[in-house]
Write a protein that holds these residues in place. Structure first.
Motif, mmCIF file in Angstrom:
data_model
loop_
_atom_site.group_PDB
_atom_site.id
_atom_site.type_symbol
_atom_site.label_atom_id
_atom_site.label_comp_id
_atom_site.label_asym_id
_atom_site.label_seq_id
_atom_site.Cartn_x
_atom_site.Cartn_y
_atom_site.Cartn_z
ATOM 1 N N GLY A 1 54.381 9.420 31.276
ATOM 2 C CA GLY A 1 53.204 9.856 30.521
ATOM 3 C C GLY A 1 51.964 9.779 31.395
ATOM 4 N N THR B 1 51.941 13.234 26.472
ATOM 5 C CA THR B 1 51.143 12.009 26.327
ATOM 6 C C THR B 1 50.408 12.056 24.986
ATOM 7 O OG1 THR B 1 50.894 11.907 28.704
ATOM 8 C CG2 THR B 1 49.364 10.583 27.418
ATOM 9 N N LEU C 1 48.081 10.187 23.537
ATOM 10 C CA LEU C 1 46.630 9.995 23.439
ATOM 11 C C LEU C 1 45.821 11.100 24.119
ATOM 12 C CD1 LEU C 1 46.229 6.117 23.812
ATOM 13 C CD2 LEU C 1 46.702 7.481 21.777
ATOM 14 N N ASN D 1 54.880 9.820 25.230
ATOM 15 C CA ASN D 1 54.364 8.524 25.709
ATOM 16 C C ASN D 1 53.304 8.024 24.741
ATOM 17 O OD1 ASN D 1 51.723 7.421 27.035
ATOM 18 N ND2 ASN D 1 53.353 6.650 28.330
ATOM 19 N N VAL E 1 37.547 4.306 22.597
ATOM 20 C CA VAL E 1 37.607 4.630 21.165
ATOM 21 C C VAL E 1 39.028 4.302 20.701
ATOM 22 C CG1 VAL E 1 37.254 6.453 19.452
ATOM 23 C CG2 VAL E 1 36.047 6.573 21.649
ATOM 24 N N LEU F 1 38.883 -2.469 37.963
ATOM 25 C CA LEU F 1 39.001 -3.159 36.657
ATOM 26 C C LEU F 1 39.775 -4.476 36.684
ATOM 27 C CD1 LEU F 1 39.454 -0.235 34.041
ATOM 28 C CD2 LEU F 1 37.361 -1.386 34.746
ATOM 29 N N TRP G 1 38.219 -7.140 34.684
ATOM 30 C CA TRP G 1 38.377 -7.053 33.236
ATOM 31 C C TRP G 1 39.844 -7.160 32.822
ATOM 32 C CZ3 TRP G 1 34.520 -4.480 35.886
ATOM 33 C CH2 TRP G 1 33.217 -4.817 35.509
ATOM 34 N N SER H 1 43.635 -1.073 37.542
ATOM 35 C CA SER H 1 44.154 0.304 37.543
ATOM 36 C C SER H 1 44.048 0.899 38.933
ATOM 37 C CB SER H 1 43.330 1.159 36.583
ATOM 38 O OG SER H 1 43.403 0.630 35.284
ATOM 39 N N PHE I 1 31.891 -5.178 30.014
ATOM 40 C CA PHE I 1 32.610 -3.928 30.296
ATOM 41 C C PHE I 1 31.717 -2.695 30.141
ATOM 42 C CE2 PHE I 1 35.247 -0.265 29.246
ATOM 43 C CZ PHE I 1 36.056 -0.232 30.375
ATOM 44 N N VAL J 1 34.195 4.647 34.661
ATOM 45 C CA VAL J 1 35.668 4.793 34.602
ATOM 46 C C VAL J 1 36.125 5.635 33.401
ATOM 47 C CG1 VAL J 1 36.161 2.650 35.859
ATOM 48 C CG2 VAL J 1 35.933 2.573 33.360
ATOM 49 N N SER J 2 35.162 6.278 32.760
ATOM 50 C CA SER J 2 35.472 7.012 31.534
ATOM 51 C C SER J 2 36.557 8.077 31.730
ATOM 52 C CB SER J 2 34.176 7.660 31.032
ATOM 53 O OG SER J 2 34.471 8.858 30.383
ATOM 54 N N LYS K 1 36.963 10.570 29.856
ATOM 55 C CA LYS K 1 36.382 11.894 29.572
ATOM 56 C C LYS K 1 35.921 12.564 30.861
ATOM 57 C CE LYS K 1 34.845 11.759 24.810
ATOM 58 N NZ LYS K 1 34.625 10.363 24.391
ATOM 59 N N TYR L 1 43.827 8.957 37.983
ATOM 60 C CA TYR L 1 44.925 8.083 38.410
ATOM 61 C C TYR L 1 45.789 8.738 39.485
ATOM 62 C CZ TYR L 1 43.741 5.691 34.076
ATOM 63 O OH TYR L 1 43.076 5.041 33.075
HETATM 64 P P1 NAD Z 1 39.022 5.484 28.192
HETATM 65 O O1 NAD Z 1 38.028 6.521 28.596
HETATM 66 O O2 NAD Z 1 38.976 4.959 26.806
HETATM 67 O O3 NAD Z 1 38.918 4.229 29.193
HETATM 68 C C1 NAD Z 1 38.832 4.425 30.602
HETATM 69 C C2 NAD Z 1 39.477 3.254 31.309
HETATM 70 O O4 NAD Z 1 38.842 2.046 30.923
HETATM 71 C C3 NAD Z 1 40.957 3.085 30.964
HETATM 72 O O5 NAD Z 1 41.620 2.611 32.115
HETATM 73 C C4 NAD Z 1 40.933 1.998 29.900
HETATM 74 O O6 NAD Z 1 42.166 1.295 29.834
HETATM 75 C C5 NAD Z 1 39.794 1.143 30.380
HETATM 76 N N1 NAD Z 1 39.150 0.395 29.301
HETATM 77 C C6 NAD Z 1 38.598 0.911 28.170
HETATM 78 N N2 NAD Z 1 38.040 -0.090 27.440
HETATM 79 C C7 NAD Z 1 38.255 -1.243 28.130
HETATM 80 C C8 NAD Z 1 37.928 -2.617 27.907
HETATM 81 N N3 NAD Z 1 37.249 -2.999 26.818
HETATM 82 N N4 NAD Z 1 38.326 -3.535 28.821
HETATM 83 C C9 NAD Z 1 38.998 -3.164 29.940
HETATM 84 N N5 NAD Z 1 39.329 -1.887 30.199
HETATM 85 C C10 NAD Z 1 38.967 -0.943 29.319
HETATM 86 O O7 NAD Z 1 40.505 5.983 28.517
HETATM 87 P P2 NAD Z 1 41.193 7.403 28.335
HETATM 88 O O8 NAD Z 1 41.216 8.140 29.615
HETATM 89 O O9 NAD Z 1 40.650 8.073 27.105
HETATM 90 O O10 NAD Z 1 42.703 6.997 28.057
HETATM 91 C C11 NAD Z 1 43.096 6.410 26.826
HETATM 92 C C12 NAD Z 1 44.060 5.273 27.097
HETATM 93 O O11 NAD Z 1 45.258 5.765 27.677
HETATM 94 C C13 NAD Z 1 43.512 4.245 28.082
HETATM 95 O O12 NAD Z 1 43.920 2.958 27.723
HETATM 96 C C14 NAD Z 1 44.158 4.670 29.353
HETATM 97 O O13 NAD Z 1 44.165 3.638 30.293
HETATM 98 C C15 NAD Z 1 45.515 5.020 28.858
HETATM 99 N N6 NAD Z 1 46.256 5.810 29.835
HETATM 100 C C16 NAD Z 1 47.429 6.261 29.509
HETATM 101 C C17 NAD Z 1 48.170 6.912 30.425
HETATM 102 C C18 NAD Z 1 49.487 7.348 30.079
HETATM 103 O O14 NAD Z 1 50.258 7.601 30.954
HETATM 104 N N7 NAD Z 1 49.808 7.453 28.850
HETATM 105 C C19 NAD Z 1 47.744 7.178 31.676
HETATM 106 C C20 NAD Z 1 46.537 6.756 31.972
HETATM 107 C C21 NAD Z 1 45.794 6.064 31.048
#
Ligand code: NAD
Length: 332
Positions: free
Chosen positions: A21, A44, A46, A72, A80, A231, A234, A238, A261, A268-269, A271, A288
């Protein structure tokens, strides 16, 4: 069918390769292409803004492949927080039989999926977490070494050790994830006791990956040293492609006085990372990538890639067999 492993048998696939995923990459275009090529494609969850959008994406994927594919569902901190239970329910209602789970406190989601008879492939970066997942009843573990893209965990154990520990400790079949991009890796993973491999970054650089061509070219041009970790402060370490956006995030991580954070969040957003894949400006946000980025030199179709991986793995196995023939014969 050259490979017959617990993974190919259980999932009904030809090649023991799972497309992991990937946020903003795991759309129907890629998942269906991987499944059509004989591996297991994965949507994926999300990446879809709502559970209803996931339902539509699952249905769209079904029109693009007649072969099995999975979804995934990653349970990690997000800016969010999503309704994971509602995403899982859509997966169940739509009859998807294979789910890749990952992340923290997966108990309730795994219970929901297992109750519905879903095959669960749980990704983890430590043997301790793998053992907890076994207790929760998962069918396969996806053992994710420190080489991997994304959430590497906090213990930094690479796959040579992690896979051997999995073979020693787990009574449940596992696949190898992190550090795999070719058939030599597949042969090595099988030798270490795995039933197959998981690849993410390698699939980003394929014709069917629904991301901008410039990102694929950046992957082709990168070296194995072109990723970095962020990170850790925190507890959510990653691995990302080492670009300008990541360097800015690392400065904030180092210099933040509050340790809050919210200071690093805009850097690290996800978006912003998504925009990279849409507009092709590889420095616009973080994205990533695993250390295998240095091993990727082309942009094949998924079918070309999986066929090549199969051939390379068979060649590698033949080579090791030929090296040991005399020794083996003398011991028999
Ligand atoms: P997002 O924009 O919400 O967050 C960006 C990054 O900040 C992510 O790495 C997230 O884990 C991290 N993060 C957010 N809040 C945090 C906190 N309070 N403390 C520490 N770290 C924090 O992320 P997104 O791009 O919308 O992705 C949604 C979720 O899916 C995230 O958790 C992301 O890591 C995860 N993800 C999934 C896959 C997958 O293969 N399914 C791959 C990459 C990331």
């Amino acid at each position: 069918m050259p490979f017959d492993t617990a993974l190919t048998r259980r999932l009904g696939i030809q090649v023991p390769v799972v497309q992991g995923g990937m946020q903003w990459v795991g759309y129907a275009e890629l998942a269906s292409a991987v499944s059509n090529a004989g591996g297991l494609g994965i949507l994926t969850a999300l990446t879809q803004p709502t559970p209803e959008d996931l339902r539509k994406e699952i249905r769209r994927c079904r029109t693009m492949t007649k072969y099995p594919f999975g979804v995934n569902l990653t349970l990690l901190p997000t800016m969010v927080p999503p309704d994971y239970g509602a995403y899982a329910q859509v997966i169940i209602d739509e009859g998807v039989k294979i789910v890749e789970t990952a992340g923290n406190n997966p108990g309730p989601i795994i219970a929901q999926l297992k109750k519905a008879g879903t095959t669960v492939l749980h990704k983890c970066t430590t043997i301790r977490h793998a053992k907890s997942a076994v207790k929760l009843g998962v069918d396969f573990l996806s053992i994710d070494g420190f080489e991997c893209a994304g959430h590497v965990g906090e213990h930094d154990i690479t796959n040579f050790v992690l896979l051997s520990r999995a073979r020693q400790e787990l009574g449940v079949p596992f696949i190898a994830s992190g550090g795999f991009a070719d058939g030599h890796g597949l042969a090595a993973a099988l030798a270490l006791g795995a039933e197959g491999i998981n690849m993410g970054t390698r699939f980003m650089s394929t014709m069917e990956a629904p991301i901008h061509q410039k990102v694929k070219e950046a992957i082709v041009n990168a070296q194995e040293t072109d990723t970095a970790l962020v990170l850790r402060r925190w507890g959510n370490t990653s691995r990302l492609f080492s670009n300008k956006a990541l360097q800015e995030a690392l400065k904030v991580e180092k210099n933040s006085k509050s340790g809050d954070f919210s200071e690093i969040a805009p850097y690290v957003s996800g978006k912003r990372g998504r925009q990279v894949f849409l507009n092709g400006d590889v420095d616009f946000g973080v994205w990533y990538a695993g250390q295998v980025i240095g091993m990727i030199h082309d942009i094949p179709t998924c079918a070309e890639l999986l066929s090549r991986i199969e051939g390379e793995a068979l060649q590698a196995m033949k080579r090791t067999q030929s090296l040991s023939t005399d020794a083996l014969a003398s011991r028999l």
